[in-house]
Write an enzyme that holds these catalytic residues in place. Structure first.
Site, PDB file in Angstrom:
ATOM      1  N   LYS A 114       0.822  -1.223   0.000  1.00  0.00           N
ATOM      2  CA  LYS A 114       0.000   0.000   0.000  1.00  0.00           C
ATOM      3  C   LYS A 114       0.847   1.260   0.000  1.00  0.00           C
ATOM      4  O   LYS A 114       0.459   2.271  -0.567  1.00  0.00           O
ATOM      5  CB  LYS A 114      -0.949   0.012   1.204  1.00  0.00           C
ATOM      6  N   LYS A 198      -5.027  -9.651  -6.222  1.00  0.00           N
ATOM      7  CA  LYS A 198      -6.347  -9.907  -5.626  1.00  0.00           C
ATOM      8  C   LYS A 198      -7.367  -8.883  -6.152  1.00  0.00           C
ATOM      9  O   LYS A 198      -6.991  -7.753  -6.490  1.00  0.00           O
ATOM     10  CB  LYS A 198      -6.276  -9.894  -4.094  1.00  0.00           C
ATOM     11  N   LYS A 201     -10.797  -3.018  -4.108  1.00  0.00           N
ATOM     12  CA  LYS A 201     -11.513  -1.758  -4.336  1.00  0.00           C
ATOM     13  C   LYS A 201     -10.574  -0.713  -4.927  1.00  0.00           C
ATOM     14  O   LYS A 201     -11.004   0.206  -5.592  1.00  0.00           O
ATOM     15  CB  LYS A 201     -12.005  -1.169  -2.999  1.00  0.00           C
TER      16      LYS A 201
HETATM   17  P1  TYM Z   1     -10.918  -5.116   3.889  1.00  0.00           P
HETATM   18  O1  TYM Z   1     -11.860  -4.012   4.169  1.00  0.00           O
HETATM   19  O2  TYM Z   1      -9.823  -4.873   2.888  1.00  0.00           O
HETATM   20  O3  TYM Z   1     -11.701  -6.398   3.399  1.00  0.00           O
HETATM   21  C1  TYM Z   1     -12.815  -6.885   4.117  1.00  0.00           C
HETATM   22  C2  TYM Z   1     -12.796  -8.406   4.093  1.00  0.00           C
HETATM   23  O4  TYM Z   1     -12.842  -8.872   2.736  1.00  0.00           O
HETATM   24  C3  TYM Z   1     -11.766  -9.786   2.505  1.00  0.00           C
HETATM   25  N1  TYM Z   1     -11.288  -9.601   1.125  1.00  0.00           N
HETATM   26  C4  TYM Z   1     -11.124 -10.615   0.262  1.00  0.00           C
HETATM   27  N2  TYM Z   1     -11.318 -11.938   0.387  1.00  0.00           N
HETATM   28  C5  TYM Z   1     -11.060 -12.704  -0.700  1.00  0.00           C
HETATM   29  N3  TYM Z   1     -10.628 -12.205  -1.883  1.00  0.00           N
HETATM   30  C6  TYM Z   1     -10.415 -10.879  -2.052  1.00  0.00           C
HETATM   31  N4  TYM Z   1     -10.021 -10.382  -3.222  1.00  0.00           N
HETATM   32  C7  TYM Z   1     -10.664 -10.016  -0.947  1.00  0.00           C
HETATM   33  N5  TYM Z   1     -10.572  -8.679  -0.749  1.00  0.00           N
HETATM   34  C8  TYM Z   1     -10.954  -8.451   0.517  1.00  0.00           C
HETATM   35  C9  TYM Z   1     -10.680  -9.369   3.496  1.00  0.00           C
HETATM   36  O5  TYM Z   1      -9.792 -10.437   3.761  1.00  0.00           O
HETATM   37  C10 TYM Z   1     -11.518  -8.994   4.705  1.00  0.00           C
HETATM   38  O6  TYM Z   1     -11.840 -10.140   5.458  1.00  0.00           O
HETATM   39  N6  TYM Z   1      -7.811  -4.996   7.801  1.00  0.00           N
HETATM   40  C11 TYM Z   1      -9.093  -5.468   7.337  1.00  0.00           C
HETATM   41  C12 TYM Z   1     -10.261  -4.957   8.168  1.00  0.00           C
HETATM   42  C13 TYM Z   1     -10.128  -5.169   9.635  1.00  0.00           C
HETATM   43  C14 TYM Z   1     -10.334  -6.386  10.329  1.00  0.00           C
HETATM   44  C15 TYM Z   1     -10.156  -6.067  11.713  1.00  0.00           C
HETATM   45  C16 TYM Z   1     -10.626  -7.693   9.923  1.00  0.00           C
HETATM   46  C17 TYM Z   1      -9.866  -4.213  10.551  1.00  0.00           C
HETATM   47  N7  TYM Z   1      -9.866  -4.741  11.816  1.00  0.00           N
HETATM   48  C18 TYM Z   1     -10.254  -7.059  12.678  1.00  0.00           C
HETATM   49  C19 TYM Z   1     -10.733  -8.670  10.916  1.00  0.00           C
HETATM   50  C20 TYM Z   1     -10.549  -8.339  12.279  1.00  0.00           C
HETATM   51  C21 TYM Z   1      -9.298  -4.994   5.907  1.00  0.00           C
HETATM   52  O7  TYM Z   1      -8.707  -4.051   5.469  1.00  0.00           O
HETATM   53  O8  TYM Z   1     -10.281  -5.661   5.244  1.00  0.00           O
END
Ligand code: TYM
Length: 334
Positions: A114, A198, A201
């Site tokens: 990032k 992957k 967004k």
């Molecule tokens: P975020 O907002 O990027 O994504 C949310 C969830 O979607 C999953 N995800 C995917 N799974 C499969 N293939 C993909 N291409 C894909 N893109 C996104 C992510 O693995 C996630 O589960 N850091 C985290 C948010 C967070 C969090 C937490 C998660 C903050 N605190 C505590 C669990 C526990 C994030 O940026 O997810």
């Protein structure tokens, strides 16, 4: 000692949720709410580690709540709230900043991705983001964390932080060591344009992803344009090793139809990818289009969405405050 099972997970409100979020996380959230106590958080404080326009952020928080509901989360079963409304997240994050090690953060590959080539210009928040994620989970003493595979390394860091806290403050088992729940088949949905990246967004081209709000026409167009392969679909998986885009389409099809990849290959091998694409578009329209319509409908009543966040905040805050009292005591804060 058997601990109470508790699920926690978070999603960043940074615009359109997509098929990766849905298959990697949200679908799992929904099935877990019938099995365990679940807390699902719209992580707005994580989102601001990269600049967000304030009015867009507010809308995106509500849209993320709408997406939670549209995919089947029930606010009577799961606690749904936004991270910044419970101040315990930032308080615990500070404490954990003092437990976590710089060397551990330096290994985080998502920061490297990032921050790009000019790390000096990345926000400090982006760098210590995984400590805040650990705080999110540990604040509730969560035992299970459903996420996609891209969050695995952050989860491992949360486990290390929990372990170190328990050791440093001589309180074995105080924080449960959280278990990641990562879907087996499509733990990582890949971009429709580049099967080595992957689905995300932040990818510039909207053709790289299926958004939950896409219309049937958009889904058809995107799947039609998705990269695949000029040769017919092979009989066995081995022949797909060097064809990540083709494998991705088959994986998505397998996940949504709930058929094993082997069964899918039996069904479609020898055919052109256009055949698979037609079938894939149909099942994606069946699964995604109703969700998109529901999101749009829910967004017509923002007060209702705010009310859900308010109620969720109260419940989350009660658990957080109770746990924080004990955490402060362990650390020796008066
Ligand atoms: P975020 O907002 O990027 O994504 C949310 C969830 O979607 C999953 N995800 C995917 N799974 C499969 N293939 C993909 N291409 C894909 N893109 C996104 C992510 O693995 C996630 O589960 N850091 C985290 C948010 C967070 C969090 C937490 C998660 C903050 N605190 C505590 C669990 C526990 C994030 O940026 O997810």
């Amino acid at each position: 000692m058997s601990k109470k099972k508790l699920v926690f997970s978070g999603v960043q409100p940074t615009g359109n949720l997509h098929l990766g979020n849905y298959l990697g996380a949200l679908k799992n959230f929904v099935s877990l709410q019938n099995e365990m106590e679940c807390i699902y958080c719209v992580v707005d404080l994580h989102a601001i580690t990269t600049f967000q326009k304030p009015d867009e952020l507010q809308n995106n928080v509500l849209e993320t709540v709408a997406s939670f509901l549209a995919t089947g989360l029930d606010p009577n079963k799961s606690i749904i709230f936004n991270q910044s409304s419970v101040s315990g997240h930032t308080e615990l994050a500070w404490i954990l900043n003092c437990v976590s090690r710089i060397g551990w953060l330096n290994r985080m590959t998502q920061f490297k991705d990032k921050a790009g080539s000019d790390k000096e210009k990345a926000s400090v928040g982006l760098y210590i983001y995984p400590n805040l994620m650990a705080a999110d989970i540990l604040l509730y003493k969560a035992t299970h964390v459903p996420v996609g595979a891209d969050q695995k390394q952050h989860l491992e860091l949360s486990r290390d932080i929990a372990q170190k806290f328990n050791n440093d403050f001589n309180c074995k088992d105080f924080f449960p060591i959280p278990e990641p729940l990562i879907p087996k088949n499509v733990s990582r949905v890949m971009s429709l344009r580049d099967g080595t990246k992957k689905m995300s967004k932040s990818e510039e081209s909207d053709f790289s992803r299926i958004n939950l709000k896409d219309s049937a026409d958009e889904i058809i167009k995107k799947i039609k344009k998705a990269k695949s392969d000029s040769e017919p679909i092979p009989e066995n998986l081995k022949n797909l090793e060097k064809k990540p885009e083709a494998l991705n389409l088959l994986n998505i099809y397998s996940e949504v139809t709930k058929k094993s990849l082997e069964t899918v290959l039996n069904e479609v091998s020898g055919k052109e990818y256009s055949f698979l694409k037609t079938k894939l578009s149909e099942i994606l329209i069946g699964e995604i289009e109703p969700i998109g319509k529901e999101i749009k409908k829910l967004l017509n009543n923002k007060d209702h969405l705010k009310q859900i966040l308010k109620k969720g905040r109260e419940k989350a805050n009660n658990i957080a405050e109770e746990n924080l009292k004990n955490i402060r005591e362990k650390v020796g804060l008066l």
